[in-house]
Design a protein around this motif. Structure first.
Motif, PDB file in Angstrom:
ATOM      1  N   LYS A  76       0.795  -1.232   0.000  1.00  0.00           N
ATOM      2  CA  LYS A  76       0.000   0.000   0.000  1.00  0.00           C
ATOM      3  C   LYS A  76       0.828   1.283   0.000  1.00  0.00           C
ATOM      4  CE  LYS A  76      -0.776   0.238   4.930  1.00  0.00           C
ATOM      5  NZ  LYS A  76      -1.706   0.377   5.993  1.00  0.00           N
ATOM      6  N   ASP A  77       2.008   1.275   0.611  1.00  0.00           N
ATOM      7  CA  ASP A  77       2.817   2.492   0.654  1.00  0.00           C
ATOM      8  C   ASP A  77       3.567   2.733  -0.652  1.00  0.00           C
ATOM      9  OD1 ASP A  77       2.014   2.990   3.256  1.00  0.00           O
ATOM     10  OD2 ASP A  77       3.663   1.817   4.093  1.00  0.00           O
ATOM     11  N   LYS A  78       3.953   1.668  -1.329  1.00  0.00           N
ATOM     12  CA  LYS A  78       4.756   1.775  -2.551  1.00  0.00           C
ATOM     13  C   LYS A  78       3.896   1.822  -3.817  1.00  0.00           C
ATOM     14  CE  LYS A  78       8.556   1.098  -5.080  1.00  0.00           C
ATOM     15  NZ  LYS A  78       9.456   2.120  -5.414  1.00  0.00           N
ATOM     16  N   TRP A  79       2.834   1.051  -3.830  1.00  0.00           N
ATOM     17  CA  TRP A  79       2.018   0.901  -5.033  1.00  0.00           C
ATOM     18  C   TRP A  79       0.571   1.287  -4.723  1.00  0.00           C
ATOM     19  CZ3 TRP A  79       5.151   0.086  -8.975  1.00  0.00           C
ATOM     20  CH2 TRP A  79       6.360  -0.543  -8.739  1.00  0.00           C
ATOM     21  N   PRO A  80       0.097   2.406  -5.231  1.00  0.00           N
ATOM     22  CA  PRO A  80      -1.287   2.840  -4.952  1.00  0.00           C
ATOM     23  C   PRO A  80      -2.313   2.016  -5.741  1.00  0.00           C
ATOM     24  CG  PRO A  80      -0.201   4.404  -6.414  1.00  0.00           C
ATOM     25  CD  PRO A  80       0.832   3.384  -6.034  1.00  0.00           C
ATOM     26  N   VAL A  81      -2.659   0.878  -5.192  1.00  0.00           N
ATOM     27  CA  VAL A  81      -3.641  -0.008  -5.823  1.00  0.00           C
ATOM     28  C   VAL A  81      -4.964   0.176  -5.091  1.00  0.00           C
ATOM     29  CG1 VAL A  81      -4.246  -2.407  -6.323  1.00  0.00           C
ATOM     30  CG2 VAL A  81      -1.856  -1.665  -6.487  1.00  0.00           C
ATOM     31  N   HIS A  82      -5.928   0.774  -5.794  1.00  0.00           N
ATOM     32  CA  HIS A  82      -7.231   1.040  -5.190  1.00  0.00           C
ATOM     33  C   HIS A  82      -8.316   0.128  -5.733  1.00  0.00           C
ATOM     34  CE1 HIS A  82      -5.333   4.478  -3.389  1.00  0.00           C
ATOM     35  NE2 HIS A  82      -4.958   4.885  -4.577  1.00  0.00           N
ATOM     36  N   SER A  83      -8.007  -0.531  -6.855  1.00  0.00           N
ATOM     37  CA  SER A  83      -8.943  -1.472  -7.452  1.00  0.00           C
ATOM     38  C   SER A  83      -8.123  -2.472  -8.264  1.00  0.00           C
ATOM     39  CB  SER A  83      -9.938  -0.740  -8.358  1.00  0.00           C
ATOM     40  OG  SER A  83      -9.259  -0.091  -9.420  1.00  0.00           O
ATOM     41  N   VAL A  84      -8.752  -3.576  -8.614  1.00  0.00           N
ATOM     42  CA  VAL A  84      -8.059  -4.569  -9.436  1.00  0.00           C
ATOM     43  C   VAL A  84      -8.843  -4.786 -10.714  1.00  0.00           C
ATOM     44  CG1 VAL A  84      -6.834  -5.744  -7.584  1.00  0.00           C
ATOM     45  CG2 VAL A  84      -9.145  -6.487  -8.142  1.00  0.00           C
ATOM     46  N   PRO A  85      -8.150  -5.018 -11.809  1.00  0.00           N
ATOM     47  CA  PRO A  85      -6.704  -4.966 -11.906  1.00  0.00           C
ATOM     48  C   PRO A  85      -6.194  -3.521 -11.998  1.00  0.00           C
ATOM     49  CG  PRO A  85      -7.613  -5.442 -14.070  1.00  0.00           C
ATOM     50  CD  PRO A  85      -8.770  -5.377 -13.106  1.00  0.00           C
ATOM     51  N   THR A  86      -4.979  -3.326 -11.531  1.00  0.00           N
ATOM     52  CA  THR A  86      -4.261  -2.070 -11.713  1.00  0.00           C
ATOM     53  C   THR A  86      -2.927  -2.417 -12.352  1.00  0.00           C
ATOM     54  OG1 THR A  86      -5.309  -0.955  -9.849  1.00  0.00           O
ATOM     55  CG2 THR A  86      -3.203  -0.072 -10.582  1.00  0.00           C
ATOM     56  N   PHE A  87      -2.577  -1.669 -13.393  1.00  0.00           N
ATOM     57  CA  PHE A  87      -1.346  -1.903 -14.146  1.00  0.00           C
ATOM     58  C   PHE A  87      -0.430  -0.697 -14.004  1.00  0.00           C
ATOM     59  CE2 PHE A  87      -4.714  -4.292 -16.106  1.00  0.00           C
ATOM     60  CZ  PHE A  87      -4.138  -5.506 -16.409  1.00  0.00           C
ATOM     61  N   PHE A  88       0.833  -0.961 -13.705  1.00  0.00           N
ATOM     62  CA  PHE A  88       1.862   0.071 -13.671  1.00  0.00           C
ATOM     63  C   PHE A  88       2.791  -0.178 -14.847  1.00  0.00           C
ATOM     64  CE2 PHE A  88       0.294  -0.234  -9.422  1.00  0.00           C
ATOM     65  CZ  PHE A  88       0.323   1.050  -8.925  1.00  0.00           C
ATOM     66  N   VAL A  89       2.988   0.841 -15.666  1.00  0.00           N
ATOM     67  CA  VAL A  89       3.938   0.761 -16.771  1.00  0.00           C
ATOM     68  C   VAL A  89       5.221   1.407 -16.278  1.00  0.00           C
ATOM     69  CG1 VAL A  89       4.426   1.420 -19.151  1.00  0.00           C
ATOM     70  CG2 VAL A  89       2.079   0.835 -18.476  1.00  0.00           C
ATOM     71  N   ILE A  90       6.311   0.632 -16.337  1.00  0.00           N
ATOM     72  CA  ILE A  90       7.603   1.076 -15.814  1.00  0.00           C
ATOM     73  C   ILE A  90       8.596   1.060 -16.972  1.00  0.00           C
ATOM     74  CG2 ILE A  90       9.423   0.586 -14.130  1.00  0.00           C
ATOM     75  CD1 ILE A  90       7.201  -0.989 -12.547  1.00  0.00           C
ATOM     76  N   ASN A  91       9.261   2.192 -17.206  1.00  0.00           N
ATOM     77  CA  ASN A  91      10.183   2.250 -18.338  1.00  0.00           C
ATOM     78  C   ASN A  91      11.523   1.591 -18.001  1.00  0.00           C
ATOM     79  OD1 ASN A  91      11.766   4.157 -16.964  1.00  0.00           O
ATOM     80  ND2 ASN A  91      11.050   5.881 -18.182  1.00  0.00           N
ATOM     81  N   LYS A  92      12.419   1.525 -18.994  1.00  0.00           N
ATOM     82  CA  LYS A  92      13.694   0.826 -18.804  1.00  0.00           C
ATOM     83  C   LYS A  92      14.584   1.488 -17.759  1.00  0.00           C
ATOM     84  CE  LYS A  92      15.792   3.142 -22.716  1.00  0.00           C
ATOM     85  NZ  LYS A  92      16.484   2.985 -23.970  1.00  0.00           N
ATOM     86  N   ASN A  93      14.298   2.753 -17.412  1.00  0.00           N
ATOM     87  CA  ASN A  93      15.042   3.441 -16.356  1.00  0.00           C
ATOM     88  C   ASN A  93      14.405   3.238 -14.982  1.00  0.00           C
ATOM     89  OD1 ASN A  93      16.918   4.493 -18.236  1.00  0.00           O
ATOM     90  ND2 ASN A  93      15.425   6.075 -18.779  1.00  0.00           N
ATOM     91  N   PHE A  94      13.431   2.347 -14.930  1.00  0.00           N
ATOM     92  CA  PHE A  94      12.736   1.956 -13.702  1.00  0.00           C
ATOM     93  C   PHE A  94      11.901   3.095 -13.112  1.00  0.00           C
ATOM     94  CE2 PHE A  94      12.369  -0.613  -9.763  1.00  0.00           C
ATOM     95  CZ  PHE A  94      12.067  -1.803 -10.364  1.00  0.00           C
ATOM     96  N   LYS A  95      11.293   3.871 -13.996  1.00  0.00           N
ATOM     97  CA  LYS A  95      10.390   4.949 -13.592  1.00  0.00           C
ATOM     98  C   LYS A  95       8.980   4.600 -14.035  1.00  0.00           C
ATOM     99  CE  LYS A  95      13.735   7.698 -12.263  1.00  0.00           C
ATOM    100  NZ  LYS A  95      14.172   7.464 -10.925  1.00  0.00           N
TER     101      LYS A  95
END
Length: 127
Positions: free
Chosen positions: A86-105
């Protein structure tokens, strides 16, 4: 144990879902179609399955069967707990997708199942 940082340098689609969510299962059904659009050397889909409505974390065997059923055996499927993310990834519903680029952002957060938007954001992150 695998860690997300093992995929640094690739575009990562980090999905948070549950085994009981219909939209999560739909996303899994289209997993192969989406992953075919991207090079395995440059792209990694990682799924984190959260606990069920009783608060029970998925068992290894459940995750393994899920992977086999949806042709995802070669992709990481991890068990997770909402309280730990919960502190690192704001997941409020499922599914939730995070797109992370090659620089890890994190470049995008997509809540809900929207394959066109997910593909668009993955392409944008890969540029």
């Amino acid at each position: 144990w695998q860690r997300l940082h093992e995929y640094e340098g690739k575009v990562i689609l980090l999905e948070f879902g549950t085994l009981w969510c219909d939209f999560c299962l739909t996303a899994a059904f289209y997993h192969e179609d989406i992953t075919k659009k991207f090079s395995k050397k440059k792209f990694q889909w990682v799924t984190v399955m959260l606990e069920n409505w009783k608060g029970e974390k998925p068992f290894y065997e459940e995750l393994r069967e899920f992977g086999i059923m949806y042709g995802m055996e070669e992709y990481p499927i991890w068990a997770g707990e909402k309280r730990l993310i919960k502190d690192k990834w704001p997941v409020h519903s499922v599914p939730t997708f995070f797109v992370i680029n090659k620089n890890f952002k994190i470049t995008a957060i997509v809540q809900g199942w929207d394959p066109e938007l997910i593909i668009q954001e993955l392409k944008r992150a890969g540029k």
